[in-house]
Design a protein around this motif. Structure first.
Motif, PDB file in Angstrom:
ATOM      1  N   ALA A 154     -15.079  -0.048  -3.314  1.00 49.33           N
ATOM      2  CA  ALA A 154     -15.087   1.093  -2.389  1.00 49.33           C
ATOM      3  C   ALA A 154     -13.806   1.908  -2.509  1.00 49.33           C
ATOM      4  O   ALA A 154     -13.210   2.313  -1.499  1.00 49.33           O
ATOM      5  N   TYR A 155     -13.372   2.163  -3.725  1.00 49.34           N
ATOM      6  CA  TYR A 155     -12.065   2.791  -3.950  1.00 49.34           C
ATOM      7  C   TYR A 155     -12.074   4.248  -3.508  1.00 49.34           C
ATOM      8  O   TYR A 155     -12.987   5.024  -3.830  1.00 49.34           O
ATOM      9  N   ASP A 156     -11.057   4.639  -2.739  1.00 47.58           N
ATOM     10  CA  ASP A 156     -10.892   6.001  -2.240  1.00 47.58           C
ATOM     11  C   ASP A 156      -9.768   6.661  -3.037  1.00 47.58           C
ATOM     12  O   ASP A 156      -8.586   6.460  -2.750  1.00 47.58           O
ATOM     13  N   TYR A 157     -10.110   7.460  -4.022  1.00 46.34           N
ATOM     14  CA  TYR A 157      -9.113   8.052  -4.907  1.00 46.34           C
ATOM     15  C   TYR A 157      -8.238   9.068  -4.180  1.00 46.34           C
ATOM     16  O   TYR A 157      -7.043   9.195  -4.484  1.00 46.34           O
ATOM     17  N   ASP A 158      -8.800   9.808  -3.224  1.00 43.48           N
ATOM     18  CA  ASP A 158      -8.014  10.802  -2.501  1.00 43.48           C
ATOM     19  C   ASP A 158      -6.923  10.134  -1.680  1.00 43.48           C
ATOM     20  O   ASP A 158      -5.762  10.574  -1.683  1.00 43.48           O
ATOM     21  N   ALA A 159      -7.284   9.078  -0.955  1.00 44.52           N
ATOM     22  CA  ALA A 159      -6.292   8.370  -0.145  1.00 44.52           C
ATOM     23  C   ALA A 159      -5.247   7.702  -1.034  1.00 44.52           C
ATOM     24  O   ALA A 159      -4.044   7.713  -0.734  1.00 44.52           O
ATOM     25  N   ALA A 160      -5.699   7.128  -2.148  1.00 41.82           N
ATOM     26  CA  ALA A 160      -4.764   6.448  -3.058  1.00 41.82           C
ATOM     27  C   ALA A 160      -3.770   7.434  -3.663  1.00 41.82           C
ATOM     28  O   ALA A 160      -2.608   7.084  -3.889  1.00 41.82           O
ATOM     29  N   SER A 161      -4.179   8.668  -3.917  1.00 42.60           N
ATOM     30  CA  SER A 161      -3.279   9.657  -4.505  1.00 42.60           C
ATOM     31  C   SER A 161      -2.146  10.024  -3.554  1.00 42.60           C
ATOM     32  O   SER A 161      -1.102  10.532  -3.987  1.00 42.60           O
ATOM     33  N   LEU A 162      -2.332   9.751  -2.254  1.00 45.67           N
ATOM     34  CA  LEU A 162      -1.295  10.030  -1.265  1.00 45.67           C
ATOM     35  C   LEU A 162      -0.497   8.784  -0.897  1.00 45.67           C
ATOM     36  O   LEU A 162       0.345   8.820   0.003  1.00 45.67           O
ATOM     37  N   GLY A 163      -0.764   7.664  -1.581  1.00 42.06           N
ATOM     38  CA  GLY A 163       0.023   6.461  -1.383  1.00 42.06           C
ATOM     39  C   GLY A 163      -0.651   5.367  -0.589  1.00 42.06           C
ATOM     40  O   GLY A 163      -0.062   4.298  -0.382  1.00 42.06           O
ATOM     41  N   LEU A 211       0.441   2.576  19.322  1.00 45.36           N
ATOM     42  CA  LEU A 211      -0.445   1.878  18.394  1.00 45.36           C
ATOM     43  C   LEU A 211      -0.452   2.508  17.011  1.00 45.36           C
ATOM     44  O   LEU A 211      -1.089   1.983  16.095  1.00 45.36           O
ATOM     45  N   GLY A 212       0.244   3.621  16.842  1.00 44.56           N
ATOM     46  CA  GLY A 212       0.248   4.285  15.552  1.00 44.56           C
ATOM     47  C   GLY A 212      -1.090   4.935  15.247  1.00 44.56           C
ATOM     48  O   GLY A 212      -1.951   5.086  16.119  1.00 44.56           O
ATOM     49  N   VAL A 213      -1.276   5.311  13.995  1.00 42.19           N
ATOM     50  CA  VAL A 213      -2.518   5.951  13.571  1.00 42.19           C
ATOM     51  C   VAL A 213      -3.469   4.961  12.919  1.00 42.19           C
ATOM     52  O   VAL A 213      -4.546   5.333  12.460  1.00 42.19           O
ATOM     53  N   GLY A 214      -3.063   3.688  12.874  1.00 37.29           N
ATOM     54  CA  GLY A 214      -3.902   2.663  12.254  1.00 37.29           C
ATOM     55  C   GLY A 214      -3.385   2.288  10.880  1.00 37.29           C
ATOM     56  O   GLY A 214      -2.863   3.142  10.147  1.00 37.29           O
ATOM     57  N   PRO A 215      -3.502   1.012  10.506  1.00 39.54           N
ATOM     58  CA  PRO A 215      -3.026   0.569   9.184  1.00 39.54           C
ATOM     59  C   PRO A 215      -3.658   1.388   8.065  1.00 39.54           C
ATOM     60  O   PRO A 215      -4.864   1.646   8.077  1.00 39.54           O
ATOM     61  N   ASN A 216      -2.821   1.823   7.135  1.00 39.64           N
ATOM     62  CA  ASN A 216      -3.285   2.524   5.936  1.00 39.64           C
ATOM     63  C   ASN A 216      -3.891   3.889   6.234  1.00 39.64           C
ATOM     64  O   ASN A 216      -4.553   4.469   5.374  1.00 39.64           O
ATOM     65  N   ASN A 217      -3.660   4.428   7.442  1.00 39.25           N
ATOM     66  CA  ASN A 217      -4.252   5.714   7.820  1.00 39.25           C
ATOM     67  C   ASN A 217      -3.253   6.866   7.784  1.00 39.25           C
ATOM     68  O   ASN A 217      -3.614   7.986   8.134  1.00 39.25           O
ATOM     69  N   PHE A 218      -2.007   6.614   7.394  1.00 37.66           N
ATOM     70  CA  PHE A 218      -1.037   7.706   7.342  1.00 37.66           C
ATOM     71  C   PHE A 218      -1.509   8.794   6.377  1.00 37.66           C
ATOM     72  O   PHE A 218      -1.400   9.989   6.672  1.00 37.66           O
ATOM     73  N   ALA A 219      -2.033   8.390   5.226  1.00 38.86           N
ATOM     74  CA  ALA A 219      -2.513   9.373   4.240  1.00 38.86           C
ATOM     75  C   ALA A 219      -3.649  10.213   4.816  1.00 38.86           C
ATOM     76  O   ALA A 219      -3.810  11.383   4.451  1.00 38.86           O
ATOM     77  N   LEU A 220      -4.428   9.627   5.737  1.00 41.71           N
ATOM     78  CA  LEU A 220      -5.564  10.341   6.331  1.00 41.71           C
ATOM     79  C   LEU A 220      -5.093  11.454   7.264  1.00 41.71           C
ATOM     80  O   LEU A 220      -5.703  12.523   7.324  1.00 41.71           O
ATOM     81  N   VAL A 221      -4.009  11.226   8.014  1.00 38.15           N
ATOM     82  CA  VAL A 221      -3.532  12.229   8.968  1.00 38.15           C
ATOM     83  C   VAL A 221      -2.497  13.159   8.349  1.00 38.15           C
ATOM     84  O   VAL A 221      -2.119  14.159   8.966  1.00 38.15           O
ATOM     85  N   LEU A 222      -2.011  12.832   7.155  1.00 36.07           N
ATOM     86  CA  LEU A 222      -0.966  13.629   6.525  1.00 36.07           C
ATOM     87  C   LEU A 222      -1.314  15.111   6.422  1.00 36.07           C
ATOM     88  O   LEU A 222      -0.468  15.971   6.709  1.00 36.07           O
ATOM     89  N   PRO A 223      -2.559  15.494   6.046  1.00 36.08           N
ATOM     90  CA  PRO A 223      -2.873  16.929   5.957  1.00 36.08           C
ATOM     91  C   PRO A 223      -2.751  17.664   7.284  1.00 36.08           C
ATOM     92  O   PRO A 223      -2.607  18.901   7.295  1.00 36.08           O
ATOM     93  N   GLY A 249       3.333  20.245  -3.520  1.00 36.55           N
ATOM     94  CA  GLY A 249       4.556  19.568  -3.926  1.00 36.55           C
ATOM     95  C   GLY A 249       4.353  18.061  -3.911  1.00 36.55           C
ATOM     96  O   GLY A 249       3.344  17.543  -4.390  1.00 36.55           O
ATOM     97  N   TYR A 250       5.312  17.363  -3.313  1.00 34.94           N
ATOM     98  CA  TYR A 250       5.262  15.904  -3.292  1.00 34.94           C
ATOM     99  C   TYR A 250       4.733  15.447  -1.934  1.00 34.94           C
ATOM    100  O   TYR A 250       5.492  15.220  -0.983  1.00 34.94           O
ATOM    101  N   ALA A 251       3.412  15.356  -1.808  1.00 34.88           N
ATOM    102  CA  ALA A 251       2.765  14.894  -0.582  1.00 34.88           C
ATOM    103  C   ALA A 251       2.446  13.416  -0.733  1.00 34.88           C
ATOM    104  O   ALA A 251       1.678  13.021  -1.622  1.00 34.88           O
ATOM    105  N   TYR A 252       3.023  12.587   0.137  1.00 36.63           N
ATOM    106  CA  TYR A 252       2.888  11.136  -0.023  1.00 36.63           C
ATOM    107  C   TYR A 252       3.221  10.479   1.310  1.00 36.63           C
ATOM    108  O   TYR A 252       3.719  11.123   2.236  1.00 36.63           O
ATOM    109  N   ILE A 253       2.914   9.191   1.426  1.00 37.30           N
ATOM    110  CA  ILE A 253       3.348   8.436   2.590  1.00 37.30           C
ATOM    111  C   ILE A 253       4.869   8.281   2.540  1.00 37.30           C
ATOM    112  O   ILE A 253       5.463   8.407   1.473  1.00 37.30           O
ATOM    113  N   PRO A 254       5.536   8.027   3.675  1.00 40.18           N
ATOM    114  CA  PRO A 254       7.004   7.959   3.657  1.00 40.18           C
ATOM    115  C   PRO A 254       7.521   6.811   2.801  1.00 40.18           C
ATOM    116  O   PRO A 254       6.950   5.718   2.785  1.00 40.18           O
TER     117      PRO A 254
END
Length: 433
Positions: free
Chosen positions: A36-45, A312-324, A331-336
């Protein structure tokens, strides 16, 4: 049956060691398949999919054998020391709790699966690494992995040989200024975060005169690992290595372990500096400002996310989802590139406090283990301690959410705790000394 039992025990014991070695070695090889690989999320870290690896298979085998032992020989089979795992359990539980805040729970489960595998590795190491022989086995396996990764990076750089084998591949990042090499460790920064602590472990075993079998492997690991670490051109890894190396030298000197091997190490450092010093200096000067500004911008974004989701944060592994929602993906869009900011942003303040408490507890255990270790165990205790310290320092520059970094963290945490748990048998000897 009685006559056969000793032979069965030997076979099972050998199988356990083989499975543990596979779990440890695969941290560096990361031989896996992703579902179930999500390439869009993976590209953001983000962690892109559910990873099923050789480590997963090895852990399943180890726990199956453990359960069989518990059913067949409940009196003599080791039980997990739950009190030792309380800080780790609290951190994992609070991270899992933040799942309820996630918009994409499948993405969260991808990371939680990696964290859970790492935690299971931690529990197994804490429970079954109980003697010096066990410690030497795990450390020897780590040194072997360092030799292999160093050889891969050096051969890629100087011989032009790339590995492409059954899903395993060496990686080289090409930039305008230089090539950065990573072996099979993912990206160059991730490779640096692995090589720096493992090189410190190898240096400790080499300089402080450990067992003969590991002696023969340690100098090769130090030589190849030194060059490989430089060729990653990871400044965060270099800095974490330098900080921990100073601590290691102080600790070894305090125990009277400085020997002629220090001169050999200094000679190697001189050779590496003469050969690669110009490239290292250029890395710090020519292309420093742009990447530092980019990372600072990512950190500012994480502060905004934390301000909106502090508990509670945005949820594990969800930073890339809310980044936009917080910045344009240009430029360099990525998790911190900061583990602490990422934990707070994704799992909340409770998980961050639990994580910091876990690190402090583990650093205290490492210090105690080094202080009370006897002469033969000291090189391993000191090496594991400074390797874990380097990992903690590097967390300020890397997200540490991928499979390799997560499992390395839990393995070193398990070794630190196991060495700390072995302190009582050696306390009397140290007191006499």
């Amino acid at each position: 049956l009685a006559a056969a039992l000793p032979f069965v025990a030997v076979l099972v014991g050998g199988l356990k060691r083989l499975l543990l070695a596979i779990a440890v070695l695969n941290i560096s090889f990361n031989w896996d398949v992703n579902f179930a690989y999500d390439y869009d999320a993976a590209s953001l870290g983000a962690v892109g999919g559910f990873s099923f690896s050789l480590t997963t298979v090895a852990l399943l085998g180890l726990y199956a054998l453990w359960l069989a032992d518990l059913l067949a020989r409940p009196e003599s089979t080791p039980r997990p020391p739950f009190r030792w795992a309380v800080p780790a359990t609290l951190y994992v539980a609070l991270t899992a709790l933040s799942l309820f805040a996630a918009d994409d729970r499948q993405l969260s489960l991808f990371e939680l699966a990696i964290v859970l595998q790492g935690f299971l590795l931690f529990v197994y190491v804490v429970t079954f690494v109980r003697t010096e022989r066990d410690v030497r086995f795990v450390v020897g396996t780590l040194l072997l992995a360092l030799v292999v990764q160093g050889a891969l990076i050096v051969s890629t750089r100087y011989l032009g040989v790339d590995l492409q084998l059954a899903g395993l591949a060496t990686r080289t990042d090409v930039t305008d200024a230089r090539n950065r090499f990573a072996g099979t460790l993912g990206g160059p920064n991730g490779a640096g975060s692995y090589l720096a602590p493992m090189l410190l472990l190898a240096i400790s075993v080499f300089v402080a005169r450990a067992g003969k079998a590991r002696h023969r492997l340690a100098p090769v690991a130090v030589a190849l690992g030194s060059v490989a670490l430089v060729l990653t051109f990871s400044r965060g890894a270099w800095l974490s290595f330098a900080v921990a190396l100073v601590v290691l030298i102080a600790v070894v000197a305090a125990r009277g372990g400085v020997s002629g091997r220090i001169l050999a190490l200094a000679a190697l450092a001189t050779v590496v500096a003469l050969a690669l010093g110009g490239a290292v200096a250029d890395r710090f000067t020519s292309d420093g400002t742009q990447t530092v500004d980019a990372r600072a911008s990512l950190f500012d974004t994480s502060v905004e996310v934390i301000r909106d989701h502090p508990f509670l944060g945005v949820g594990p592994n969800n930073f890339a989802l809310v980044l936009p929602s917080y910045r344009e993906l240009t430029g360099y869009a990525y998790i911190p590139h900061n583990k602490f900011a990422l934990v707070w942003a994704e799992a909340g303040i409770g998980a961050l406090l639990a994580f910091v408490a876990l690190l402090l507890v583990l650093l205290w255990r490492a210090w105690v283990a080094v202080r009370v270790a006897n002469r033969t165990l000291f090189p391993y205790a000191a090496g594991v301690a400074v390797a874990f310290l380097a990992l903690c320092v590097n967390m300020n520059f890397e997200p540490f959410n991928g499979q390799m970094q997560t499992q390395l963290f839990w393995l070193l945490a398990g070794l630190v705790t196991a060495l700390w748990g072995m302190r009582r048998p050696h306390a009397r000897e140290v007191a006499r000394a």
